[in-house]
Design an enzyme around this catalytic site. Sequence first.
Site, PDB file in Angstrom:
ATOM      1  N   PHE A 173      44.639   4.745  16.705  1.00  0.00           N
ATOM      2  CA  PHE A 173      45.996   4.540  16.202  1.00  0.00           C
ATOM      3  C   PHE A 173      45.947   3.756  14.900  1.00  0.00           C
ATOM      4  CE2 PHE A 173      50.022   2.244  15.750  1.00  0.00           C
ATOM      5  CZ  PHE A 173      50.911   3.307  15.782  1.00  0.00           C
TER       6      PHE A 173
ATOM      7  N   ASP B 107      40.138  -1.074  10.689  1.00  0.00           N
ATOM      8  CA  ASP B 107      41.527  -1.389  10.982  1.00  0.00           C
ATOM      9  C   ASP B 107      41.530  -2.515  12.011  1.00  0.00           C
ATOM     10  OD1 ASP B 107      44.053  -1.558  12.112  1.00  0.00           O
ATOM     11  OD2 ASP B 107      44.429   0.607  12.067  1.00  0.00           O
TER      12      ASP B 107
ATOM     13  N   LYS C 109      49.525  -7.489  12.150  1.00  0.00           N
ATOM     14  CA  LYS C 109      50.158  -8.116  13.323  1.00  0.00           C
ATOM     15  C   LYS C 109      50.085  -9.648  13.411  1.00  0.00           C
ATOM     16  CE  LYS C 109      50.412  -4.197  16.430  1.00  0.00           C
ATOM     17  NZ  LYS C 109      49.697  -2.981  16.021  1.00  0.00           N
TER      18      LYS C 109
HETATM   19  C1  LIG Z   1      50.014  -1.800  15.238  1.00  0.00           C
HETATM   20  C2  LIG Z   1      48.901  -1.105  14.603  1.00  0.00           C
HETATM   21  C3  LIG Z   1      49.069  -0.377  13.408  1.00  0.00           C
HETATM   22  C4  LIG Z   1      50.427  -0.163  12.772  1.00  0.00           C
HETATM   23  O1  LIG Z   1      51.023  -1.353  12.386  1.00  0.00           O
HETATM   24  P1  LIG Z   1      52.595  -1.358  12.071  1.00  0.00           P
HETATM   25  O2  LIG Z   1      52.854  -2.772  11.613  1.00  0.00           O
HETATM   26  O3  LIG Z   1      53.305  -1.005  13.325  1.00  0.00           O
HETATM   27  O4  LIG Z   1      52.838  -0.376  10.997  1.00  0.00           O
HETATM   28  C5  LIG Z   1      47.962   0.207  12.835  1.00  0.00           C
HETATM   29  N1  LIG Z   1      46.739   0.078  13.386  1.00  0.00           N
HETATM   30  C6  LIG Z   1      46.535  -0.614  14.517  1.00  0.00           C
HETATM   31  C7  LIG Z   1      45.164  -0.738  15.072  1.00  0.00           C
HETATM   32  C8  LIG Z   1      47.607  -1.218  15.173  1.00  0.00           C
HETATM   33  O5  LIG Z   1      47.412  -1.879  16.311  1.00  0.00           O
END
Ligand SMILES: *Cc1c(COP(=O)(O)O)cnc(C)c1O
Length: 395
Positions: free
Chosen positions: A139, A223, A252
Amino acid sequence: MTTWQERFSASMMRTLSTPLAMLVRGEGCYVWDDTGKQYLDFLAGIAVNSLGHAHPAVVAAVSEQIGTLAHVSNYFASPPQIELAERLKRLTGASDAGRVFFCNSGAEANEAAFKLARLNTGGTVQKPRTRILALHDAFHGRTMGALALTGKPHMREAFEPVAGGVEHIDSTTLALEAAIDNTVAALFLEPVKGEAGVIDLPDGYLRRARELCTEHGVLLILDEIQTGIARTGAWFAYEHAGILPDAVTIAKGLGGGVPIGALVTFGAASDLFTRGQHGSTFGGNPLVTRTANAVLSVIEDEHLVENAERRGRELRAIIGGLGSPLIDEVRGRGLLIGVGLTEPVALKLAAAAMDAGLIVNAANESSIRIAPPLIVGDNELAEFEKRFGLALSSL
Ligand SMILES: *Cc1c(COP(=O)(O)O)cnc(C)c1O
């Protein structure tokens, strides 16, 4: 009288399902709903509220900065912006050769990283490379570029064509070895696949990925939007593997609740973007960067990296000790924990936990995700044991 549920479903876009509760207040690791019911918050806004709720350092930073200078546009610098960039270079290990781009969310950080990937020529050929590798079930966000990277076809299909060139592969070193060569611009990885249910990469995967990326001139882009900022018991999860990426995306937990994202580049990747190639109106404004600085200071001063490691270990022991036949395995690292269930009852279990005054997340039908604030201590763990035990035995 209309209920908040009716008002919500009449006015909010249908992208969201009906919320689990109406929350009105938070303090530390607890939140309260509109009926006065208290919950132990072991989701922390999905790994966002690093310092829990209404932390005095966050309250002070937001209040002071909004009363001083909240936003200036990218025509101007501000002291907290430069300070945060310098700190992120130090904490990521990017050091002097690193650079930081600020934005407002995880998806935006990955959009910036996607554009960075498009600029990679590998230093050998003239034309930028267009192939990008990412993992099945990964994701990376919901905007069109981030969505192209996301390895969940059901999220992508309605919106195709998304940005091109992305190939999804299995999470094995064999699949990586077969796919990677000098036509690939970048490899995108989550060190732990959070949204997939907190799924660890195979042992040795990150090290092998680092070797292969270096060999073929491919950017290794991690990421760490969910795993970063102390969540896994290290500032960044790649530290556990003893490697450095070419770029890392962060969001986050960085802002402790204010929206902020960042792309940090390492070494030669710091020279790829040139003036005018990317930008964001809100990105890196004084309000959010001041707040992120406050969050990072508390994490450093109160040794919350170590706390995440220690409390993660304790939490794992507690979950194992509950001895429930519903629990199949405990995954993840530090305070990012996935509980794999023997039956597809995660939604029911998360609802039972809410009844018992505990917020955890059903990441999918057979996985519970647990991501408490980094400040958790003995009392919160004891409460978790009681409430999670109650929820498990009520099924
Ligand atoms: C939450 C998340 C995203 C997306 O972040 P948003 O602030 O919701 O756009 C991308 N990559 C990972 C691994 C995430 O946990």
